[in-house]
Design a protein around this motif. Structure first.
Motif, mmCIF file in Angstrom:
data_model
loop_
_atom_site.group_PDB
_atom_site.id
_atom_site.type_symbol
_atom_site.label_atom_id
_atom_site.label_comp_id
_atom_site.label_asym_id
_atom_site.label_seq_id
_atom_site.Cartn_x
_atom_site.Cartn_y
_atom_site.Cartn_z
ATOM 1 N N GLU A 40 0.836 -1.203 0.000
ATOM 2 C CA GLU A 40 0.000 0.000 0.000
ATOM 3 C C GLU A 40 0.864 1.243 0.000
ATOM 4 O O GLU A 40 0.571 2.235 -0.690
ATOM 5 C CB GLU A 40 -0.919 0.007 1.224
ATOM 6 C CG GLU A 40 -2.047 -1.008 1.190
ATOM 7 C CD GLU A 40 -3.012 -0.800 2.354
ATOM 8 O OE1 GLU A 40 -3.614 0.282 2.434
ATOM 9 O OE2 GLU A 40 -3.133 -1.708 3.188
ATOM 10 N N GLU A 44 0.982 4.171 -2.851
ATOM 11 C CA GLU A 44 0.817 5.578 -2.467
ATOM 12 C C GLU A 44 1.979 6.425 -2.975
ATOM 13 O O GLU A 44 1.769 7.537 -3.489
ATOM 14 C CB GLU A 44 0.709 5.688 -0.949
ATOM 15 C CG GLU A 44 0.690 7.113 -0.406
ATOM 16 C CD GLU A 44 -0.544 7.914 -0.802
ATOM 17 O OE1 GLU A 44 -0.470 9.153 -0.834
ATOM 18 O OE2 GLU A 44 -1.581 7.286 -1.104
ATOM 19 N N GLN A 74 -8.002 -2.426 -6.049
ATOM 20 C CA GLN A 74 -7.814 -1.465 -4.961
ATOM 21 C C GLN A 74 -6.725 -0.456 -5.320
ATOM 22 O O GLN A 74 -6.872 0.749 -5.096
ATOM 23 C CB GLN A 74 -7.440 -2.197 -3.672
ATOM 24 C CG GLN A 74 -7.210 -1.262 -2.477
ATOM 25 C CD GLN A 74 -6.749 -2.013 -1.238
ATOM 26 O OE1 GLN A 74 -6.811 -3.249 -1.173
ATOM 27 N NE2 GLN A 74 -6.283 -1.285 -0.249
ATOM 28 N N ALA A 77 -7.996 1.952 -7.807
ATOM 29 C CA ALA A 77 -8.858 2.954 -7.169
ATOM 30 C C ALA A 77 -8.046 4.029 -6.469
ATOM 31 O O ALA A 77 -8.505 5.172 -6.324
ATOM 32 C CB ALA A 77 -9.795 2.269 -6.176
ATOM 33 N N LEU A 78 -6.851 3.683 -6.048
ATOM 34 C CA LEU A 78 -5.991 4.647 -5.359
ATOM 35 C C LEU A 78 -5.261 5.572 -6.333
ATOM 36 O O LEU A 78 -4.667 6.566 -5.906
ATOM 37 C CB LEU A 78 -4.964 3.907 -4.496
ATOM 38 C CG LEU A 78 -5.537 3.151 -3.290
ATOM 39 C CD1 LEU A 78 -4.464 2.310 -2.625
ATOM 40 C CD2 LEU A 78 -6.152 4.123 -2.292
ATOM 41 N N GLY A 79 -5.285 5.224 -7.639
ATOM 42 C CA GLY A 79 -4.685 6.130 -8.610
ATOM 43 C C GLY A 79 -3.817 5.490 -9.666
ATOM 44 O O GLY A 79 -3.309 6.185 -10.553
ATOM 45 N N ARG A 186 -3.460 6.653 1.482
ATOM 46 C CA ARG A 186 -4.786 7.254 1.480
ATOM 47 C C ARG A 186 -5.862 6.172 1.393
ATOM 48 O O ARG A 186 -5.572 5.010 1.115
ATOM 49 C CB ARG A 186 -4.926 8.212 0.302
ATOM 50 C CG ARG A 186 -4.964 7.514 -1.062
ATOM 51 C CD ARG A 186 -4.814 8.495 -2.201
ATOM 52 N NE ARG A 186 -3.456 9.046 -2.237
ATOM 53 C CZ ARG A 186 -3.089 10.059 -3.032
ATOM 54 N NH1 ARG A 186 -3.965 10.617 -3.848
ATOM 55 N NH2 ARG A 186 -1.849 10.482 -3.031
ATOM 56 N N ALA A 188 -9.327 4.945 -0.578
ATOM 57 C CA ALA A 188 -9.965 5.108 -1.885
ATOM 58 C C ALA A 188 -11.373 5.680 -1.718
ATOM 59 O O ALA A 188 -12.125 5.249 -0.844
ATOM 60 C CB ALA A 188 -10.035 3.771 -2.611
ATOM 61 N N LYS A 189 -11.716 6.648 -2.542
ATOM 62 C CA LYS A 189 -13.054 7.239 -2.530
ATOM 63 C C LYS A 189 -13.993 6.392 -3.391
ATOM 64 O O LYS A 189 -13.556 5.722 -4.330
ATOM 65 C CB LYS A 189 -12.995 8.672 -3.042
ATOM 66 C CG LYS A 189 -12.097 9.589 -2.218
ATOM 67 C CD LYS A 189 -12.034 10.982 -2.825
ATOM 68 C CE LYS A 189 -11.114 11.884 -2.028
ATOM 69 N NZ LYS A 189 -10.999 13.231 -2.636
ATOM 70 N N ASP A 192 -13.791 6.779 -7.133
ATOM 71 C CA ASP A 192 -12.564 6.179 -7.668
ATOM 72 C C ASP A 192 -12.657 4.660 -7.701
ATOM 73 O O ASP A 192 -12.098 4.014 -8.594
ATOM 74 C CB ASP A 192 -11.365 6.613 -6.821
ATOM 75 C CG ASP A 192 -11.097 8.107 -6.920
ATOM 76 O OD1 ASP A 192 -11.378 8.681 -7.986
ATOM 77 O OD2 ASP A 192 -10.618 8.697 -5.926
ATOM 78 N N ILE A 193 -13.363 4.078 -6.726
ATOM 79 C CA ILE A 193 -13.570 2.630 -6.707
ATOM 80 C C ILE A 193 -14.398 2.204 -7.923
ATOM 81 O O ILE A 193 -14.121 1.187 -8.560
ATOM 82 C CB ILE A 193 -14.259 2.195 -5.404
ATOM 83 C CG1 ILE A 193 -13.324 2.457 -4.213
ATOM 84 C CG2 ILE A 193 -14.643 0.715 -5.458
ATOM 85 C CD1 ILE A 193 -13.959 2.183 -2.877
ATOM 86 N N ALA A 196 -12.290 2.427 -11.048
ATOM 87 C CA ALA A 196 -11.282 1.379 -11.113
ATOM 88 C C ALA A 196 -11.800 0.129 -11.823
ATOM 89 O O ALA A 196 -11.020 -0.615 -12.418
ATOM 90 C CB ALA A 196 -10.810 1.025 -9.710
#
Length: 251
Positions: A40, A44, A74, A77-79, A186, A188-189, A192-193, A196
């Motif tokens: 994670e 990030e 996941q 979703a974080l970017g 962070r 995930a919003k 964004d999920i 993804a």
């Protein structure tokens, strides 16, 4: 700059690990799984590099069963931009060297400028894959990173050592492994999920990459740690010293 991030599916760190009755391995039946915490941190850091305008694309790769797609989603979703799942059998456990060779094959196809991995996985705790990958590819490595800065075609890695902090500069491409103090991942919003789910993700097998599934390592036995006995009270310092000397035999 393309960044490749490796993530691993592990037992959630909040779950109490159980051993199979025959002591052949850890029991994964109906156990909550999650992304390795060090992975994670790696995701990030890659996302932060993209937000800084340093990274142009983030590719996330995981090696594991089909369910490992959850951890890739996941990361997306974080970017991260796209994912790659190298599939294995559900009960197949790979050694650090097999993982490193698989990542080497992925790097040969993706040609990333920077590879970021967690320094270790909380299930095996080997702390070997990043170093093995750097050795196989002949790339410079920065392990236990607590700060990463990319500029002028080089990456500066501040790493924790016994005597304090050490900062090294590596020519790109390079391999970096992350420590706990590098960043705070962070959450995930929801939008964004949902996004993804539409991001591209490829799937390949170990055979597609030419990786042998034969391992020279065999798990002989897995046992839980011994249960700790409760403490006791002593009435005096003399009694304490006597117990430490004659029972615990530490003095």
């Amino acid at each position: 700059m393309k960044v490749l991030v490796a993530v691993k599916r592990v037992i959630d760190y909040n779950v109490k690990v159980r051993v199979k009755p025959d002591e052949s391995d850890v029991d994964l039946a109906n156990v909550k799984m999650a992304m390795n915490p060090f992975c994670e941190i790696a995701v990030e850091e890659a996302v932060r590099l993209k937000e800084q305008g340093v990274a142009s694309e983030i590719v996330v790769v995981s090696i594991g069963p089909a369910k490992a797609e959850e951890q890739i989603r996941q990361a997306l979703a974080l970017g991260a931009d796209r994912g790659l799942l190298v599939t294995t059998e559900d009960d197949q456990s790979l050694t650090s060297l097999q993982v490193a060779k698989t990542l080497q094959a992925v790097m040969a196809e993706e040609k990333p400028d920077l590879v970021i991995l967690g320094k270790q996985a909380i299930d095996s705790d080997n702390n070997q894959t990043g170093q093995m990958l750097a050795a196989l590819t002949g790339l410079p490595q920065g392990t236990f990173a607590s700060r990463v800065t990319v500029e002028d075609g080089k990456v500066a890695v501040t790493r924790e050592i016994d005597g304090g902090l050490q900062t090294i500069r590596l020519s790109l491409p390079a391999v970096v492994t992350t420590d706990l103090r590098l960043n705070e991942p962070r959450f995930a919003k929801l939008p964004d999920i949902m996004k993804a789910k539409r991001k591209p993700m490829d799937k390949k097998s170990l055979a597609d990459l030419g990786i042998s599934m034969d391992s020279g390592v065999t798990i002989v036995k897995v046992t839980p740690p011994a249960e700790r006995k409760g403490g006791g009270k002593v009435a005096s310092v003399e009694e304490l010293v006597d117990k430490l000397k004659n029972e615990a035999k530490v003095i």
